[in-house]
Every structure is written in structure tokens, then in C-alpha cells.
Write an enzyme that holds these catalytic residues in place. Structure first.
Site, short mmCIF file in Angstrom:
data_model
loop_
_atom_site.label_atom_id
_atom_site.label_comp_id
_atom_site.label_asym_id
_atom_site.label_seq_id
_atom_site.Cartn_x
_atom_site.Cartn_y
_atom_site.Cartn_z
N LEU A 43 0.96 -1.30 -0.63
CA LEU A 43 -0.44 0.08 0.01
C LEU A 43 1.03 1.26 -0.21
CD1 LEU A 43 -2.89 -0.97 2.31
CD2 LEU A 43 -3.23 -0.65 -0.11
N HIS A 266 0.05 -10.00 17.93
CA HIS A 266 -1.06 -9.40 17.89
C HIS A 266 -2.25 -10.75 18.59
CE1 HIS A 266 -5.17 -9.26 16.16
NE2 HIS A 266 -4.28 -8.26 15.34
N ARG A 330 -3.87 -4.22 21.69
CA ARG A 330 -2.86 -5.22 21.32
C ARG A 330 -2.30 -5.33 22.35
NH1 ARG A 330 -2.59 -5.29 14.94
NH2 ARG A 330 -4.94 -5.09 14.57
N GLU A 425 5.16 0.45 6.66
CA GLU A 425 5.46 -0.31 8.29
C GLU A 425 7.41 -0.27 8.24
OE1 GLU A 425 3.94 -4.13 8.48
OE2 GLU A 425 5.46 -4.40 10.17
N ARG A 435 1.17 0.04 18.32
CA ARG A 435 0.22 0.42 17.25
C ARG A 435 -1.25 -0.05 17.18
NH1 ARG A 435 -2.46 -2.06 12.42
NH2 ARG A 435 -1.30 -3.82 12.39
N LEU A 441 -2.78 0.43 7.45
CA LEU A 441 -3.35 0.70 6.26
C LEU A 441 -3.09 2.45 6.19
CD1 LEU A 441 -5.44 -2.26 5.32
CD2 LEU A 441 -3.22 -2.01 5.69
C1 LIG Z 1 -2.36 -10.71 8.67
C2 LIG Z 1 -2.28 -9.40 8.91
C3 LIG Z 1 -3.44 -8.77 9.51
C4 LIG Z 1 -3.03 -7.37 8.70
N1 LIG Z 1 -4.44 -6.82 8.95
C5 LIG Z 1 -4.14 -5.18 8.52
C6 LIG Z 1 -5.94 -4.13 9.15
O1 LIG Z 1 -6.41 -4.89 9.31
N2 LIG Z 1 -5.06 -3.20 9.10
C7 LIG Z 1 -4.04 -2.28 9.52
O2 LIG Z 1 -4.21 -1.43 9.06
N3 LIG Z 1 -3.10 -3.26 9.64
C8 LIG Z 1 -2.92 -4.75 9.28
N4 LIG Z 1 -1.55 -5.22 8.70
C9 LIG Z 1 -0.83 -4.54 8.90
C10 LIG Z 1 -0.69 -3.78 7.54
O3 LIG Z 1 -1.23 -4.46 6.40
C11 LIG Z 1 1.11 -3.76 7.06
O4 LIG Z 1 1.65 -3.12 7.93
C12 LIG Z 1 1.07 -2.67 5.80
O5 LIG Z 1 0.12 -3.61 4.63
C13 LIG Z 1 2.59 -2.80 5.56
O6 LIG Z 1 2.52 -2.27 4.10
P1 LIG Z 1 3.36 -2.04 3.62
O7 LIG Z 1 3.53 -0.84 2.34
O8 LIG Z 1 4.65 -1.09 4.30
O9 LIG Z 1 4.92 -2.88 3.16
P2 LIG Z 1 3.82 -4.37 2.64
O10 LIG Z 1 2.89 -4.76 2.17
O11 LIG Z 1 4.54 -5.53 3.49
O12 LIG Z 1 5.02 -4.71 1.49
C14 LIG Z 1 6.58 -4.54 0.36
C15 LIG Z 1 6.36 -4.54 -0.53
O13 LIG Z 1 8.06 -4.04 -1.02
C16 LIG Z 1 8.54 -4.89 -1.30
N5 LIG Z 1 9.87 -5.30 -1.15
C17 LIG Z 1 10.59 -5.78 0.18
N6 LIG Z 1 12.08 -6.16 0.56
C18 LIG Z 1 12.29 -6.09 -1.03
C19 LIG Z 1 13.45 -6.19 -1.25
N7 LIG Z 1 14.63 -6.65 -0.90
N8 LIG Z 1 13.82 -5.96 -2.94
C20 LIG Z 1 12.74 -5.20 -3.69
N9 LIG Z 1 11.62 -5.44 -3.25
C21 LIG Z 1 11.37 -5.81 -1.88
C22 LIG Z 1 7.75 -6.61 -1.62
O14 LIG Z 1 7.94 -7.04 -2.73
C23 LIG Z 1 6.75 -5.88 -1.55
O15 LIG Z 1 6.26 -4.97 -2.80
C24 LIG Z 1 -2.08 -6.34 9.14
C25 LIG Z 1 -0.96 -7.19 8.88
C26 LIG Z 1 -0.80 -8.61 8.24
C27 LIG Z 1 0.57 -9.98 9.10
#
Ligand SMILES: Cc1cc2nc3c(=O)[nH]c(=O)nc-3n(C[C@H](O)[C@H](O)[C@H](O)COP(=O)(O)OP(=O)(O)OC[C@H]3O[C@@H](n4cnc5c(N)ncnc54)[C@H](O)[C@@H]3O)c2cc1C
Length: 637
Positions: A43, A266, A330, A425, A435, A441
Site C-alpha cells: 500500500l 497480536h 493489542r 511499515e 500500533r 493501512l
Molecule cells: C495478516 C495481517 C493482517 C493485517 N491486517 C491489517 C488491518 O486490517 N489493518 C491495518 O491497518 N493493518 C493490518 N495489517 C498490517 C498491514 O497490513 C501492514 O503493515 C501494511 O500492509 C504494510 O504495507 P507496506 O506497504 O508498508 O509493506 P508491504 O505490503 O509488506 O509491501 C512490501 C513491499 O516491498 C517489497 N520488498 C521488500 N523487500 C524488498 C527488497 N529487498 N527488494 C525488492 N522489493 C522488496 C515487497 O515485494 C512488497 O512489494 C495486517 C498485517 C497482517 C500480517
């Protein structure tokens, strides 16, 4: 180095608007002269790439999955917070700000959190315009439900698939820019280093995970949106691929790591059921809207839940926290579940579980209503456990879920390396020591859609840069270093698999740096990790070649980083001689076993600087100043 968070002057509620006005702008015709690298398509990264390209920048986007749509964000279930106050129950930007600062146990920056609350409403408007199918009330208004740490309903949701729907929205915007030629998408690439030229982040080294080739890419700025590091614990609710490599390599290139010991456990996950398990499953916090958490009053009670009469049950969260009940934050809910299990009141075969019971809700609202709200979660639970949660209570136990720590960033989301921005994150910025549910999100999308598009412009417009290409010697040096590490991993040819090391590391982290920590335990764990790391570099077996699709090699690199990073977490946990949020040092607790902060000595962000291999990291402090919120002992009673 003096850490400067660059928090704008002025009253809290005006800081962001004022800053946006005062920041330099890049003229629309000049935006096409700037190249920006975005690593990550969750996201945070997906929304940032789409928005930056829409503004006119040339964006190169990277992810290790085969499609941007597979980023871990897709797993998010429960919802996303915003201060719309649609239910008219007293919400406001100020209340969301206050709840978030308090929920984080007063260890987050006021200015960042207030901005987050402000833009939360823009996120919902934007996502609705994209067509995200949020749940609606009968009259058409978007529906809300409650999440932990709040007494208002402010969580927007799309059944139990909110992350997936939001990611489809960001991905659609991204795909539009890919088609327009403004984003060049590089899937199946793993970033293995940041390239620094003249002290600025100017590119990255990636490994093509299909061909094994190393590639270099240059840009005017680099954005990391690479997610959290919960998988340092091996077992977590994170996707198997989540790792710390991008952030850790950036740390080794000069980006400070902030509060690495702040991890979130969690409370509602399916309990561990065996030693060969590699993944844990979350049961969304939204379930605590209707589910009631309980254990038998008597320790060692092995009766089936249906055979335990009402007056022999302890609804311990409702008993201890009458105001928030099952919806305490949590960290509080997790610690209480652990406490009940430690008292011998745990249920199920392992005795490491508590009940989450929907019987009352089904009696009150009917099965159809519960099914509509949580149907897919119930189905998931039934498939994994072979139990029917409509008929018998779910069994749940805390599990590693999210990491509040991350690369240190200033108010502009820039790390200590100029030109290296960190979103979602992967940064540390908004959640303090804990958190609140549905706020990740919100933060990822705030960073990507509404913060970085402005602040990166301010940086690019105000920073002199010379032309740099991948022919620059810095790219060659970084590639050589990456190559050397890969060759070393492949040359060891030992006897233990990468996963075996990872599992052992996870066990150490969980036992000594999990829900409860002690100074002695943290010291013990450091020794254990150092030994494990030494053995890894002598005895790991990584089959295959570098120039091919090689998942063992991918995992080996990530686990090698976890083995170093785990120690940094222990150092940070040991240095923070207080308890706050998810960091619970047993020596610092109130008489009622709640986390006991030490605001006089630890009201700060701990930021760690890499000083060289096998050297102690250097500690830097960013004092946290609270001008608008009064620091209190957190109470949810
Ligand atoms: C099961 C679960 C349910 C959840 N439900 C909720 C919820 O309902 N509400 C809420 O607010 N939060 C929720 N969370 C937390 C939330 O989903 C995450 O914190 C958030 O989606 C993280 O988004 P992000 O874009 O920071 O990273 P991510 O979605 O983890 O994306 C990381 C990206 O980085 C890329 N990447 C990583 N390392 C490398 C690398 N070395 N080289 C190239 N690419 C790389 C990956 O390919 C990916 O595209 C939940 C988490 C979990 C585990």
C-alpha cells in the site's frame, strides 16, 4: 550527529498545511527531468509510485513478487481508520490523534501523528473515488466498526479483505501509470544495496530473481516501502517473504534504525500447533467487536467449553477493563492472554490458548448477521482448525504481527541518508511503542498518497545534484560487495538448511525478546545469536548457483541479515530500561502488571547507527516533546 526531525513550527493543527505551503515545488514541466526509484509495491509503495508518476516524475518500481499485487498488504483483513465520524459517536481528527499517541504509549512524534489523523479522511475519499467496495449501511453511508484502543467506531472495511481491496485500488492506479509509460515496473527483483554518491542516495543494486543477474539502477531519489521485519521471529502472521534486507542494507549504508525492539504481538491468532509450522494465521481484531475472550476460572480445567457453566468462566478483559472490554489495545490484550496461560488457565491441547466466543453475539444478532460481518474469517478458521466457530468458541493466542520500529525518518519521511525516503511499515514514524488496529493501512496510504508526493518535491527542488549514471564507481563497488556476499553464501556448503537457522533464531527472539523481556534474558539471547550467526557462516547449506532461479540463496541472504538485525533488537531492548507498549521489561511494571514508562529518562526515539561489522552500534536520541498531550499512565479501565 544531531538528529533533526524537521518538525515545522506553528500550532499542531496548522503545521502540515504551513509546511506544504513553505516547501519548494518542482515546476510541472521539470518533474519529467527527475527519476525516482520506489522499492515496494504494497500500500505504501504502490500508492507512492502511482501518485509520483501521476505528478509527472519518471518512476522505476521494484518488488520481489511476480506481481505488485502480491505485496503483503494484500493480507490485511480488518480495516482502515479515519476520523470521518460517520456514526456520529464523537470522533474527530483530534480524537484519532489522541488515541494514536496514547495507544503508542506516548512514544511517537505528535506532529507526525496529527498529520496522519488529518489526512486519514482524504484517504477514504480517494479510495471511494477509486471504487474500493467498502461496506455500507442501508442508507448508503460507509459503515464503520470498532478496533482496539478506541471508544468510537472509525474503522472502514471491506469484509475481512480490506488490504486486498485497497491494494487493488493502488495497483489499478499503478497499472495506469505503467501503461502510460511513467512507471517502469521491475517485478521479481530483490534490492540488495543502496548506492550512495556524494552522500546522497542515488540508486540501488538488485538481483533479478529469475536469471540471477545483478542489475543497477540510478535515480535522483530512492524510496523504500519494503514492509516490516516481524519474520525475524520466524513464526509470525506476516507473509513468508517479508524480511528486513532492504532496510538493513540501508542501515549499513548510513540510515539510522529507530526503536527496533518495538514489535507488536497480536492477541488474536490461531495458536501454534507444531514444530514444523512456518506461518501463523491472524484472526482479525475486528472479531473482538462481537467475540468475547474468556478462560475457565479454575486452572487446569480440561472440560469442553460447552461444559463450562457461565459462572465458571472468566471474561478477564471485560473484568479488568470495563471501559474498553475486549477492545483494549493489542499489547494489553496479548499480555493478559499470556498471564492467564501462565496461571495455568490456558485451553486446548497446548494450554497456550484462550477462547474467543461468539455464542452471545449469535444469540443476540443471529447467525446471518455474524456471517455477513466475518464470514470469510470464520471459514478460514474452520479450514485451518477443522472446528466450527459458529458452534464452538475459537481458540486464539498472541503472535508476532507488526513492527513499529523501522528506519528513522524526519517529518518529510527522509532517513538520515539524504535522498533516501522510507514509507509504510518500513519506517518507524507514527505508532510509537504500540500500533492501534487499522492504523497501518492508514499510515501506508497516508505516506504514499498524501505525504511523499509533497516532501520529495521539496527535496528535489531544494537539493543541488550532479548527473549520475550507473557507470559511476559507487555502483561498481556496491555490485562487487553484493557479489562477494552471494559467493560467500554459496561457498560454505555446510550441513544445516537456511530454514533451520531461521527457526532457531526465531525461537531465541520469541523466548527472550517477545511478549516479556528481562535484562538477563536479553544478555543471554545476545550470546546465543552471536553463536548462531558464527555457525551460520560456517555450516549453512545453500545449494544451487548464483546465475539462476535460486530460492535457497534468496532466503539465505535474508536470514543472514535477520541474524545481525536480531542482535540490534536485543541491544535496543536492553538499552530501554522501562516498559512501554509492546516493549515489556518485567522489571518495570505497575502493581497491576501494566507497562511502567520512565518518561524522565526514556521519552525519546532510540536511533541506532551502524559503525562497522562486529562493532557496537552508536546510540542517538531524538527527544520526544509533548506540547499538546499530557503524558499519563495509560488506562483502559
Ligand atoms: C495478516 C495481517 C493482517 C493485517 N491486517 C491489517 C488491518 O486490517 N489493518 C491495518 O491497518 N493493518 C493490518 N495489517 C498490517 C498491514 O497490513 C501492514 O503493515 C501494511 O500492509 C504494510 O504495507 P507496506 O506497504 O508498508 O509493506 P508491504 O505490503 O509488506 O509491501 C512490501 C513491499 O516491498 C517489497 N520488498 C521488500 N523487500 C524488498 C527488497 N529487498 N527488494 C525488492 N522489493 C522488496 C515487497 O515485494 C512488497 O512489494 C495486517 C498485517 C497482517 C500480517
Amino acid at each position: 550527529m544531531q538528529l533533526d526531525a524537521k518538525i515545522p513550527d506553528g500550532p499542531l493543527a496548522e503545521k502540515w498545511d504551513r509546511h506544504r505551503f513553505e516547501m519548494k515545488l518542482v515546476n510541472p514541466a521539470n518533474k519529467r527531468k527527475f527519476d525516482i526509484i520506489v522499492v515496494g509495491t504494497g500500500l505504501a509503495g504502490g500508492s507512492a509510485s502511482a501518485t509520483l508518476a501521476e505528478l509527472g516524475y519518471n518512476v522505476k518500481t521494484f518488488c520481489f513478487q511476480d506481481s505488485p499485487r502480491r505485496a503483503h498488504s494484500i493480507a490485511a483483513q480488518g480495516g482502515i481508520n479515519a476520523a470521518k465520524n460517520y456514526p456520529n459517536d464523537g470522533d474527530s481528527i483530534w480524537r484519532l490523534f489522541y488515541d494514536t499517541v496514547k495507544g503508542g504509549d506516548f512514544r511517537a512524534r505528535e506532529a507526525n501523528v496529527h498529520r496522519l489523523a488529518q489526512v486519514s479522511n482524504n484517504i477514504i475519499d480517494h479510495c471511494v473515488a477509486q471504487g474500493i467496495p467498502f461496506a455500507r449501511e442501508y442508507g448508503g453511508l460507509l459503515a464503520n466498526r470498532s478496533f482496539g484502543g478506541a471508544q468510537v467506531s472509525r474503522t472502514f472495511y471491506a469484509r475481512g479483505q480490506t488490504g486486498q481491496q485497497l491494494l487493488l485500488g493502488a495497483y489499478s492506479s499503478l497499472a495506469r501509470q505503467i501503461a502510460a509509460g511513467k512507471v517502469t515496473m521491475f517485478p521479481r527483483r530483490e534490492m540488495l544495496d543502496v548506492v550512495i554518491v556524494d552522500g546522497q542516495a542515488r540508486g540501488i543494486v538488485v538481483r533479478n530473481l529469475i536469471s540471477g543477474e545483478l542489475e543497477t539502477h540510478a535515480a535522483h531519489a530512492v524510496v523504500l516501502a519494503t514492509g516490516g521485519y516481524g519474520n525475524v521471529f520466524f513464526l509470525s502472521t506476516n507473509a513468508m517473504g517479508c524480511n528486513v534486507t532492504a532496510a538493513y542494507r540501508a542501515y549499513k549504508k548510513g540510515a539510522f534504525f529507530a526503536n527496533p525492539c518495538f514489535t507488536q504481538i497480536h492477541p488474536t491468532c490461531i495458536p501454534v500447533h507444531g514444530t514444523y509450522q512456518s506461518k501463523l494465521t491472524l484472526m482479525s481484531e475486528s472479531l473482538r467487536n462481537d467475540g468475547r475472550v474468556w478462560v475457565p476460572k479454575k486452572a487446569g480445567d480440561t472440560r469442553r467449553p460447552a461444559d463450562i457453566p457461565e459462572d465458571e468462566r472468566d471474561y478477564f478483559l471485560e473484568r479488568k477493563y470495563p471501559s474498553f472490554g475486549n477492545l483494549v489495545p493489542r499489547d494489553v490484550a496479548s499480555r493478559n492472554a499470556k498471564e492467564q496461560c501462565d496461571l495455568g488457565k490456558g485451553v486446548g491441547e497446548t494450554r497456550l490458548a484462550v477462547y474467543l466466543d461468539f455464542a452471545d453475539a449469535i444469540r443476540r444478532d443471529g447467525r446471518a448477521v455474524i456471517e455477513k460481518k466475518y464470514g470469510n474469517l470464520f471459514q478460514m478458521y474452520a479450514k485451518i482448525t477443522a472446528d466450527n466457530p459458529y458452534e464452538t468458541p475459537m481458540m486464539i493466542y498472541p503472535a508476532v504481527h507488526y513492527t513499529m520500529g523501522g528506519l528513522w525518518v524526519d517529518y518529510n519521511l527522509m532517513s538520515t541518508v539524504p535522498g533516501l525516503f522510507v514509507l509504510g511499515e518500513a519506517n518507524f514514524s507514527d505508532h510509537g511503542a504500540n500500533r492501534l488496529g487499522a492504523s497501518a493501512l492508514m499510515q501506508g496510504l497516508a505516506d504514499g498518497y498524501f505525504v511523499i508526493p509533497y516532501t520529495i518535491g521539496g527535496y528535489l527542488a531544494g537539493t543541488p545534484q550532479r548527473a549520475v549514471t550507473t557507470a559511476d564507481p559507487a555502483f561498481k563497488a556496491a555490485t562487487q560487495a553484493v557479489n562477494g556476499r552471494i559467493s560467500k553464501l554459496l561457498s560454505i556448503n555446510g550441513h544445516r538448511t537456511v530454514d533451520d537457522f531461521h527457526r532457531e533464531l526465531g525461537g531465541i527472539m520469541w523466548d527472550y525478546c517477545g511478549m516479556a523481556r528481562t535484562n538477563a534474558g536479553l544478555e543471554v539471547a545476545r550470546g546465543l545469536i552471536q553463536n548462531l550467526r558464527a555457525e551460520f557462516w560456517e555450516n549453512v547449506k545453500v545449494p544451487g548457483d548464483p546465475g539462476e532461479f535460486n530460492q535457497s540463496l534468496e532466503r539465505a541472504g535474508r536470514v543472514a541479515d535477520f541474524l545481525e538485525f536480531g542482535e540490534l533488537m536485543l541491544i535496543d531492548a536492553r538499552a530501554r530500561q522501562e516498559s512501554c507498549g509492546g516493549h515489556f521489561n518485567e522489571a518495570f511494571q505497575t502493581q497491576e502488571n501494566e507497562a511502567l514508562r520512565d518518561d524522565e529518562n526514556f521519552c525519546h526515539v532510540a536511533a541506532w547507527e551502524f559503525t562497522g561489522e562486529d562493532k557496537e552500534p552508536a546510540f542517538h536520541k531524538e527527544p520526544l516533546v509533548f506540547e499538546n498531550v499530557h503524558l499519563t499512565q495509560r488506562s483502559y479501565k
